[in-house]
Design an enzyme around this catalytic site. Structure first.
Site, PDB file in Angstrom:
ATOM      1  N   ASN A   9      46.263  35.698 -12.794  1.00 56.60           N
ATOM      2  CA  ASN A   9      46.541  35.118 -11.483  1.00 56.60           C
ATOM      3  C   ASN A   9      45.282  34.794 -10.686  1.00 56.60           C
ATOM      4  OD1 ASN A   9      49.199  35.256 -12.080  1.00 56.60           O
ATOM      5  ND2 ASN A   9      49.754  36.798 -10.552  1.00 56.60           N
TER       6      ASN A   9
ATOM      7  N   ARG B 172      54.515  26.971 -12.641  1.00 51.04           N
ATOM      8  CA  ARG B 172      54.541  26.716 -11.206  1.00 51.04           C
ATOM      9  C   ARG B 172      53.140  26.585 -10.605  1.00 51.04           C
ATOM     10  NH1 ARG B 172      57.365  27.278  -6.324  1.00 51.04           N
ATOM     11  NH2 ARG B 172      56.097  28.304  -4.767  1.00 51.04           N
TER      12      ARG B 172
ATOM     13  N   LYS C 208      55.263  33.195   5.588  1.00 52.01           N
ATOM     14  CA  LYS C 208      55.141  34.436   4.814  1.00 52.01           C
ATOM     15  C   LYS C 208      53.777  34.386   4.148  1.00 52.01           C
ATOM     16  CE  LYS C 208      59.790  34.637   2.897  1.00 52.01           C
ATOM     17  NZ  LYS C 208      60.492  34.601   1.609  1.00 52.01           N
TER      18      LYS C 208
ATOM     19  N   SER D 289      52.212  33.798   1.502  1.00 50.97           N
ATOM     20  CA  SER D 289      52.368  33.252   0.150  1.00 50.97           C
ATOM     21  C   SER D 289      51.012  33.156  -0.550  1.00 50.97           C
ATOM     22  CB  SER D 289      53.010  31.865   0.243  1.00 50.97           C
ATOM     23  OG  SER D 289      52.655  31.080  -0.877  1.00 50.97           O
ATOM     24  N   VAL D 290      50.960  33.672  -1.764  1.00 50.33           N
ATOM     25  CA  VAL D 290      49.724  33.642  -2.551  1.00 50.33           C
ATOM     26  C   VAL D 290      49.345  32.185  -2.869  1.00 50.33           C
ATOM     27  CG1 VAL D 290      48.709  34.291  -4.775  1.00 50.33           C
ATOM     28  CG2 VAL D 290      50.143  35.928  -3.525  1.00 50.33           C
TER      29      VAL D 290
ATOM     30  N   ILE E 214      60.247  40.501  -2.364  1.00 51.32           N
ATOM     31  CA  ILE E 214      59.495  39.234  -2.432  1.00 51.32           C
ATOM     32  C   ILE E 214      60.350  38.109  -3.015  1.00 51.32           C
ATOM     33  CG2 ILE E 214      57.386  38.091  -3.268  1.00 51.32           C
ATOM     34  CD1 ILE E 214      56.712  40.450  -1.486  1.00 51.32           C
TER      35      ILE E 214
ATOM     36  N   ARG F   4      52.561  34.458 -22.183  1.00 48.47           N
ATOM     37  CA  ARG F   4      52.090  33.748 -20.988  1.00 48.47           C
ATOM     38  C   ARG F   4      51.095  34.607 -20.217  1.00 48.47           C
ATOM     39  NH1 ARG F   4      56.249  32.888 -16.998  1.00 48.47           N
ATOM     40  NH2 ARG F   4      54.341  32.396 -15.905  1.00 48.47           N
TER      41      ARG F   4
HETATM   42  C1  UD1 Z   1      52.105  34.523  -7.020  1.00 45.32           C
HETATM   43  C2  UD1 Z   1      51.855  35.074  -8.392  1.00 45.32           C
HETATM   44  C3  UD1 Z   1      53.079  35.830  -8.904  1.00 45.32           C
HETATM   45  C4  UD1 Z   1      53.470  36.907  -7.900  1.00 45.32           C
HETATM   46  C5  UD1 Z   1      53.622  36.319  -6.506  1.00 45.32           C
HETATM   47  C6  UD1 Z   1      53.850  37.378  -5.434  1.00 45.32           C
HETATM   48  C7  UD1 Z   1      50.288  33.569  -9.466  1.00 45.32           C
HETATM   49  C8  UD1 Z   1      50.054  32.535 -10.517  1.00 45.32           C
HETATM   50  N1  UD1 Z   1      51.536  33.976  -9.305  1.00 45.32           N
HETATM   51  O1  UD1 Z   1      53.198  33.616  -7.119  1.00 45.32           O
HETATM   52  O2  UD1 Z   1      52.727  36.441 -10.155  1.00 45.32           O
HETATM   53  O3  UD1 Z   1      54.715  37.468  -8.298  1.00 45.32           O
HETATM   54  O4  UD1 Z   1      52.422  35.598  -6.132  1.00 45.32           O
HETATM   55  O5  UD1 Z   1      52.831  38.302  -5.447  1.00 45.32           O
HETATM   56  O6  UD1 Z   1      49.365  34.023  -8.825  1.00 45.32           O
HETATM   57  N2  UD1 Z   1      57.621  30.895  -0.569  1.00 45.32           N
HETATM   58  C9  UD1 Z   1      58.331  29.979   0.192  1.00 45.32           C
HETATM   59  N3  UD1 Z   1      57.820  28.723   0.340  1.00 45.32           N
HETATM   60  C10 UD1 Z   1      56.641  28.345  -0.216  1.00 45.32           C
HETATM   61  C11 UD1 Z   1      55.904  29.295  -0.983  1.00 45.32           C
HETATM   62  C12 UD1 Z   1      56.425  30.560  -1.144  1.00 45.32           C
HETATM   63  O7  UD1 Z   1      59.404  30.288   0.704  1.00 45.32           O
HETATM   64  O8  UD1 Z   1      56.226  27.179  -0.034  1.00 45.32           O
HETATM   65  C13 UD1 Z   1      58.155  32.267  -0.738  1.00 45.32           C
HETATM   66  C14 UD1 Z   1      58.570  32.570  -2.182  1.00 45.32           C
HETATM   67  O9  UD1 Z   1      59.851  32.085  -2.476  1.00 45.32           O
HETATM   68  C15 UD1 Z   1      58.490  34.083  -2.181  1.00 45.32           C
HETATM   69  C16 UD1 Z   1      57.309  34.377  -1.239  1.00 45.32           C
HETATM   70  O10 UD1 Z   1      57.134  33.194  -0.462  1.00 45.32           O
HETATM   71  O11 UD1 Z   1      59.653  34.648  -1.625  1.00 45.32           O
HETATM   72  C17 UD1 Z   1      56.018  34.739  -1.926  1.00 45.32           C
HETATM   73  O12 UD1 Z   1      55.756  33.815  -2.957  1.00 45.32           O
HETATM   74  P1  UD1 Z   1      54.257  33.419  -3.340  1.00 45.32           P
HETATM   75  O13 UD1 Z   1      53.319  34.473  -2.833  1.00 45.32           O
HETATM   76  O14 UD1 Z   1      54.010  32.028  -2.924  1.00 45.32           O
HETATM   77  O15 UD1 Z   1      54.301  33.496  -4.929  1.00 45.32           O
HETATM   78  P2  UD1 Z   1      53.494  32.588  -5.932  1.00 45.32           P
HETATM   79  O16 UD1 Z   1      52.203  32.170  -5.339  1.00 45.32           O
HETATM   80  O17 UD1 Z   1      54.391  31.560  -6.513  1.00 45.32           O
END
Ligand code: UD1
Length: 429
Positions: A23, A102, A171, A173-174, A338, A408
């Site tokens: 990640n 993704r 939120k 979001s990573v 999450i 993966r």
């Molecule tokens: C990354 C990680 C994944 C990990 C997750 C949470 C990578 C490649 N993947 O995924 O392994 O499980 O962080 O630690 O690093 N959300 C929205 N709208 C958006 C973006 C996110 O609603 O535009 C929500 C998602 O549905 C989720 C939350 O935000 O409920 C967190 O997701 P996010 O931190 O974005 O996860 P990823 O970056 O996809």
């Protein structure tokens, strides 16, 4: 399709080298799009997701070359890769590429920042719940990009360049933090990202971007400040160790019993998981080689866990922790905050004899004396490794099918576990 066969009941003894973090590697590779100079990444893990991203980046014009191994290097050591995006030849990331992973959507940030345009397919559905991209779209709009959805693609345009602004994420979001931070490095003026993700992988990316000439402060905290610069340069950066891989093998050792050193693992990225594993009865100590995990002789205590953004308990260790709790002395609760629908492993763990009931986002696990081996099916990356963990402690044979999910994100899993004595093999078919 390959399967993994495990004969359970053997304690783990030895050491496991921890790979570079998937990640962290993915966003770092994507950062190569921001400069026409070479970005050299060391300790890049050999994983299917990494290979896929090389392929996607090549489509945009990134040349990739792998540096040879030095003599004496461990066969499990990560690879060193030069990534050079001398010219971006295509600002389009089509569905057939993006739908497989993704994180490839994140190219939208660097592409629009450097080229003033990007067309990236909306990522497809995902087994662990709806994962929308609204935060990315709102974030890039705040930086002045015009965004429309056209035939399933997100089309972003900023012909005159992006302009720094305040971006507040609903939120932490990573992916949105990575993307907005990368885009902001080349914007005019200052961007402030509020409610930013604080994961170590965000810090790793920020440090690499700083080495490339970006001006970033506050990474690791909830507010990140990015002062845009006209161009970035090449740099050399080492991918940080994979805390999820380390946490997974720590949980595997707690489950199977034994004494394992996780070479290169960093305890400060695993504080909450370590605390919970210690409550469950594992002994975890920091050594000069990494983390030493032991569980000898005594049982596993039932402990509750709730996932949360970093520094909370990671959702990426939830399935593995639940596997451990299936053997706990008593009843525990595991709550997922999450992602909705990240409980696909439950029905497979039940096939191994676990007693788990689900109520909304909480699983209640009643520990059993013994799991029994069975054929089970991997459903997503982290869920699949939870089945391996359970199989290591189950009586008899467990066969995990659809192991492409494991490939993966876990580098040479069978080799790493079998060198600690696990009876594990890959069956190709
Ligand atoms: C990354 C990680 C994944 C990990 C997750 C949470 C990578 C490649 N993947 O995924 O392994 O499980 O962080 O630690 O690093 N959300 C929205 N709208 C958006 C973006 C996110 O609603 O535009 C929500 C998602 O549905 C989720 C939350 O935000 O409920 C967190 O997701 P996010 O931190 O974005 O996860 P990823 O970056 O996809």
């Amino acid at each position: 399709m390959d399967r993994i066969r495990i004969t359970g009941g053997v304690p783990l003894e030895g050491s496991i080298p921890i790979s570079g973090a998937k990640n962290a590697a993915l966003p770092l590779m994507i950062a190569s799009l921001l400069t026409d100079e070479t970005l050299t990444l060391q300790n890049v893990p050999r994983l299917a997701d990494v290979q896929k991203l090389f392929h996607i980046l090549a489509n945009h014009g990134v040349d990739t070359s792998f540096q040879g191994k030095r003599s004496g290097e461990d066969q499990l050591a990560g690879q060193t890769v030069d990534l050079t995006a001398r010219a971006i030849i295509d600002t389009c990331a089509p569905y057939d590429l993006v739908s497989t992973m993704r994180a490839s959507f994140w190219v939208i940030g660097p592409l629009v920042a450097r080229m003033g345009e990007a067309r990236v397919s909306l990522p497809g559905g995902c087994a662990i719940g709806t994962r929308p991209v609204d935060f990315f779209i709102d974030g890039l709009r705040a930086l002045g990009a015009d965004i429309e959805i056209d035939r399933g693609d997100v089309v972003a345009r900023a012909r005159a360049g992006l302009i720094g602004n305040r971006v507040r994420l609903p939120k932490p979001s990573v992916g949105a933090t990575h993307t907005v931070m990368m885009a902001a490095t080349l914007a005019r003026g200052e961007t402030v990202i509020e409610n930013a993700a604080r994961e170590p992988e965000i810090v790793d990316l920020a440090e690499c971007l700083i080495a490339m000439g970006a001006r970033i402060e506050g990474h690791g905290g909830a507010t990140i400040y990015v002062d845009g610069v006209p161009r970035l340069t090449g740099a050399r950066h080492r991918v940080l160790p994979d805390r999820i891989e380390a946490g997974t093998y720590a949980l595997a050792t707690a489950m199977a019993g034994g004494d394992v050193t996780l070479e290169g693992a960093t305890s400060e990225h695993l504080e909450r998981p370590i605390e919970l594993m210690q409550q469950a009865g594992a002994e975890i100590t920091v050594t000069n080689r990494g983390l030493r995990v032991r569980r000898n002789g005594h049982g596993i205590a039932a402990v509750d866990a709730e996932t949360a953004p970093y520094p909370g308990f990671p959702t990426d260790l939830q399935a593995q922790f639940m596997a451990l709790m299936t053997a706990g002395n008593g009843t525990s609760r595991v709550t997922e905050t999450i992602f909705e629908n990240r409980f696909m492993h439950v029905q497979e763990l039940v096939r191994l004899g676990a007693k788990i009931s689900l109520n909304g986002q909480t699983a209640t696990i009643e520990g059993v004396e013994e799991l029994r081996g069975a054929p089970v099916m991997a459903t997503d990356l982290r869920a699949s490794v939870s089945l391996v963990i359970a199989g290591l402690a189950a009586r008899g044979q467990t066969e995990v099918s659809r192991v492409y999910h494991l490939d993966r994100g876990f580098e040479r899993l069978e080799q790493k576990l079998s060198r600690c004595g696990a009876q594990i093999e890959r069956l190709s078919s």
